[in-house]
Design an enzyme around this catalytic site. Sequence first.
Site, mmCIF file in Angstrom:
data_model
loop_
_atom_site.group_PDB
_atom_site.id
_atom_site.type_symbol
_atom_site.label_atom_id
_atom_site.label_comp_id
_atom_site.label_asym_id
_atom_site.label_seq_id
_atom_site.Cartn_x
_atom_site.Cartn_y
_atom_site.Cartn_z
ATOM 1 N N ASN A 294 2.668 2.807 -31.519
ATOM 2 C CA ASN A 294 3.309 4.069 -31.877
ATOM 3 C C ASN A 294 4.770 3.872 -32.285
ATOM 4 O O ASN A 294 5.278 4.594 -33.138
ATOM 5 C CB ASN A 294 3.208 5.058 -30.720
ATOM 6 C CG ASN A 294 1.826 5.666 -30.610
ATOM 7 O OD1 ASN A 294 0.836 5.047 -30.994
ATOM 8 N ND2 ASN A 294 1.726 6.859 -30.060
ATOM 9 N N LEU B 31 -11.742 18.185 -22.481
ATOM 10 C CA LEU B 31 -12.567 18.443 -23.661
ATOM 11 C C LEU B 31 -11.783 19.141 -24.761
ATOM 12 O O LEU B 31 -12.288 20.044 -25.429
ATOM 13 C CB LEU B 31 -13.805 19.247 -23.269
ATOM 14 C CG LEU B 31 -14.720 18.581 -22.231
ATOM 15 C CD1 LEU B 31 -15.862 19.501 -21.845
ATOM 16 C CD2 LEU B 31 -15.250 17.246 -22.763
ATOM 17 N N ASN C 142 -2.224 9.142 -24.124
ATOM 18 C CA ASN C 142 -0.970 8.471 -24.485
ATOM 19 C C ASN C 142 -0.090 8.351 -23.241
ATOM 20 O O ASN C 142 0.995 8.933 -23.165
ATOM 21 C CB ASN C 142 -0.231 9.259 -25.574
ATOM 22 C CG ASN C 142 -0.505 8.705 -26.949
ATOM 23 O OD1 ASN C 142 -0.848 7.544 -27.109
ATOM 24 N ND2 ASN C 142 -0.363 9.546 -27.961
ATOM 25 N N GLU D 152 4.591 2.805 -35.692
ATOM 26 C CA GLU D 152 4.198 3.993 -36.455
ATOM 27 C C GLU D 152 5.413 4.871 -36.774
ATOM 28 O O GLU D 152 5.565 5.348 -37.909
ATOM 29 C CB GLU D 152 3.174 4.786 -35.649
ATOM 30 C CG GLU D 152 2.716 6.094 -36.264
ATOM 31 C CD GLU D 152 1.823 6.865 -35.307
ATOM 32 O OE1 GLU D 152 2.090 8.067 -35.086
ATOM 33 O OE2 GLU D 152 0.865 6.266 -34.761
ATOM 34 N N LYS E 59 -0.491 0.111 -27.019
ATOM 35 C CA LYS E 59 -0.561 1.386 -27.753
ATOM 36 C C LYS E 59 0.833 1.968 -27.957
ATOM 37 O O LYS E 59 1.141 2.537 -29.024
ATOM 38 C CB LYS E 59 -1.438 2.381 -26.976
ATOM 39 C CG LYS E 59 -1.497 3.797 -27.566
ATOM 40 C CD LYS E 59 -1.943 3.791 -29.033
ATOM 41 C CE LYS E 59 -2.391 5.168 -29.517
ATOM 42 N NZ LYS E 59 -1.402 6.230 -29.373
ATOM 43 N N SER F 106 -6.085 5.105 -30.795
ATOM 44 C CA SER F 106 -5.345 5.560 -31.972
ATOM 45 C C SER F 106 -6.299 5.928 -33.095
ATOM 46 O O SER F 106 -7.309 5.263 -33.318
ATOM 47 C CB SER F 106 -4.381 4.475 -32.457
ATOM 48 O OG SER F 106 -3.704 4.901 -33.624
ATOM 49 N N GLY F 107 -5.929 6.971 -33.808
ATOM 50 C CA GLY F 107 -6.727 7.396 -34.951
ATOM 51 C C GLY F 107 -6.757 8.903 -35.125
ATOM 52 O O GLY F 107 -7.289 9.415 -36.104
#
Length: 469
Positions: A187, A14, A102, A190, A183, A128-129
């Site tokens: 990256n 969390l 990740n 990215e 993903k 992602s975001g």
Amino acid sequence: METPQSFDVALVGLGVMGENLALNLHGHGFAVTGFDLEEHKRASFASRLGTEAPRSLQELVASLRAPRVLLLMVPAGAPVDAVLRDLRPLLHPGDVVIDGGNTRFTDTQRRIAELTGSGILYVGAGVSGGEEGALRGPSIMPGGDAQAWPVVRPLLQAIAARAEDDTPCCEWIGPGASGHFVKMVHNGIEYADMQTICEAYFLMQQLLGLQPREMSAVFAEWSRGELSSYLVDITADILSRTDPESGGALVDVIVDTAEQKGTGKWASQAALDLGVTAPTIADAVFARTVSAVRAERAAAAGVLAGPKLQFTGERAGFTEKIRRALLAAKICAYAQGFALLAAADREYSWDLAHGTIAGLWRAGCIIRARLLEDIRHAYARDAKLANLLVDPHFAGVMQDCQQALREVVATAALHGVPAPAFMSALAYYDSYRAPRLPANLLQAQRDYFGAHKYERLDRAGKFHTHWVD
């Protein structure tokens, strides 16, 4: 606390991402529960969602409807293994565990193998975001056991970002660790995308003497055209900000040392393992590693010579060349990323749909950009496209921009301004379009010192020359 077996989904972990995903799910009408080892995170979750957080995994699992769905948002590596070890005895066949962190794809492959025969459906989902995306709608790339998709699809597509055509940026990627691999490639792109933008900024600063607010206006203008993207947008915003303490530009007081979490490195390592040429992605990683030796760089600046040239060109004209160079370099980085996806598909038989993947990245994720719509169309025209560069649209864009990339790279080199991503993108483009490379000499060298043999142009077979009498 709600009654037992009353929740649709549980978040394990969390932190900011986990809590925001929980809020996103809650906002879409799902009954959400969550667990974290840290009491203050459980308290925050309970306060923000208006429900009590369980104090143990046993209590958490018992509160879920069957089939149970658990979304793990814990740090990659050993923490994921620890949670899985504790969860496994509590779960039943048909229950679904989603790792949304990740995670390195090889770890996901291992975990899927370890769960074989248990009946537990494992999903490795790239998300992602960032913090905002988790709350408002991320791009989600799930892969793993296909039996899980009908169970988790309503949850994941509900909270995902939506493209301009209202398509959710969440679709099943494929079997195995395909979701986390995609993903990882996201990256890697990215990293390259960020580095090329930083080099454009640095060239305008070092050669043209532009101030941050002037560059902010440049990037804002660029984002209204072909370079429209989230990263260009935030760059314009960053460069406009004033430091409240010094009164100067905020970017000018930030230390020039970049950190990383490893996904760009993993993408570069995967490219090497699969024999894929991805130099712009790798050079973006190395740009971060050289930034980390700041004290060494400061010392070297007083020892190592560089050119004394002063830039004498025209500002507006060279700024336009930088724009075109940035577009060309970005296309090369995307081409490398999609080539890496194609190589992984050949290796692992995932049956990846490149056009679908490009569609997932159109909204919610960090590399969302106008360019992705063109990439989606490229793979719609030819699903087996050998390389993005040979698509007619992108070949035309590169024809229009490649001279500007050459001039920018040459100017940077002559003036001693480091631009490794621009330089490697140009080398990639020229190497890929070269009908003949000097590897013939290299193969002769290998045969000379190691008897590795070579092939000939004029006949089939492997040959060895006795080079030394």
